[in-house]
Motif scaffolding. Structure first.
Motif, PDB file in Angstrom:
ATOM      1  N   MET A   1      -4.868 -57.546 -67.269  1.00  0.00           N
ATOM      2  CA  MET A   1      -5.767 -58.136 -66.324  1.00  0.00           C
ATOM      3  C   MET A   1      -7.213 -58.034 -66.767  1.00  0.00           C
ATOM      4  N   ALA A   2      -7.467 -57.173 -67.712  1.00  0.00           N
ATOM      5  CA  ALA A   2      -8.836 -57.023 -68.212  1.00  0.00           C
ATOM      6  C   ALA A   2      -9.281 -58.338 -68.828  1.00  0.00           C
ATOM      7  N   GLY A   3     -10.486 -58.751 -68.516  1.00  0.00           N
ATOM      8  CA  GLY A   3     -11.015 -59.982 -69.059  1.00  0.00           C
ATOM      9  C   GLY A   3     -10.529 -61.226 -68.340  1.00  0.00           C
ATOM     10  N   GLU A   4      -9.771 -61.078 -67.263  1.00  0.00           N
ATOM     11  CA  GLU A   4      -9.266 -62.215 -66.502  1.00  0.00           C
ATOM     12  C   GLU A   4     -10.437 -62.896 -65.782  1.00  0.00           C
ATOM     13  N   ALA A   5     -10.473 -64.212 -65.820  1.00  0.00           N
ATOM     14  CA  ALA A   5     -11.552 -64.967 -65.188  1.00  0.00           C
ATOM     15  C   ALA A   5     -11.572 -64.706 -63.681  1.00  0.00           C
ATOM     16  N   PRO A   6     -12.771 -64.597 -63.094  1.00  0.00           N
ATOM     17  CA  PRO A   6     -12.880 -64.298 -61.660  1.00  0.00           C
ATOM     18  C   PRO A   6     -12.085 -65.240 -60.762  1.00  0.00           C
ATOM     19  N   GLN A   7     -12.061 -66.540 -61.091  1.00  0.00           N
ATOM     20  CA  GLN A   7     -11.338 -67.479 -60.240  1.00  0.00           C
ATOM     21  C   GLN A   7      -9.833 -67.212 -60.259  1.00  0.00           C
ATOM     22  N   TYR A   8      -9.310 -66.693 -61.375  1.00  0.00           N
ATOM     23  CA  TYR A   8      -7.888 -66.362 -61.440  1.00  0.00           C
ATOM     24  C   TYR A   8      -7.582 -65.099 -60.640  1.00  0.00           C
ATOM     25  N   VAL A   9      -8.499 -64.149 -60.660  1.00  0.00           N
ATOM     26  CA  VAL A   9      -8.326 -62.926 -59.861  1.00  0.00           C
ATOM     27  C   VAL A   9      -8.348 -63.304 -58.385  1.00  0.00           C
TER      28      VAL A   9
END
Length: 83
Positions: free
Chosen positions: A1-9
């Motif tokens: 999950m590290a580096g996951e784009a904010p919109q995907y989170v």
């Protein structure tokens, strides 16, 4: 999950809120900024407000949850409106 784009989170958290049996919630706005997640919207009681924050925290444990959800009083309809 590290580096996951904010919109995907945010989408992951919204999906969890919709699918979790404790919440089944579609009307909460989820915003991710840096390592923080902001929850906004309205619910009918404090229990639901806390349940939503809990599910969001489980869906994105790497983020600090800011629960900005308001509790609004739900009342029965008043008098009949004549049009």
């Amino acid at each position: 999950m590290a580096g996951e784009a904010p919109q995907y989170v945010a989408a992951r958290v919204q999906r969890a809120l919709a699918e979790d049996e404790r919440t089944h919630e579609l009307g909460i706005r989820v915003d991710v900024r840096g390592d923080q997640i902001f929850l906004r919207g309205q619910v009918g009681d404090e229990y639901r407000r806390e349940a939503i924050a809990g599910v969001a925290g489980e869906a994105a444990p790497e983020l600090e949850v800011h629960n900005e959800i308001s509790v609004v009083e739900v009342r029965d309809p008043g008098e009949e409106e004549n049009l």
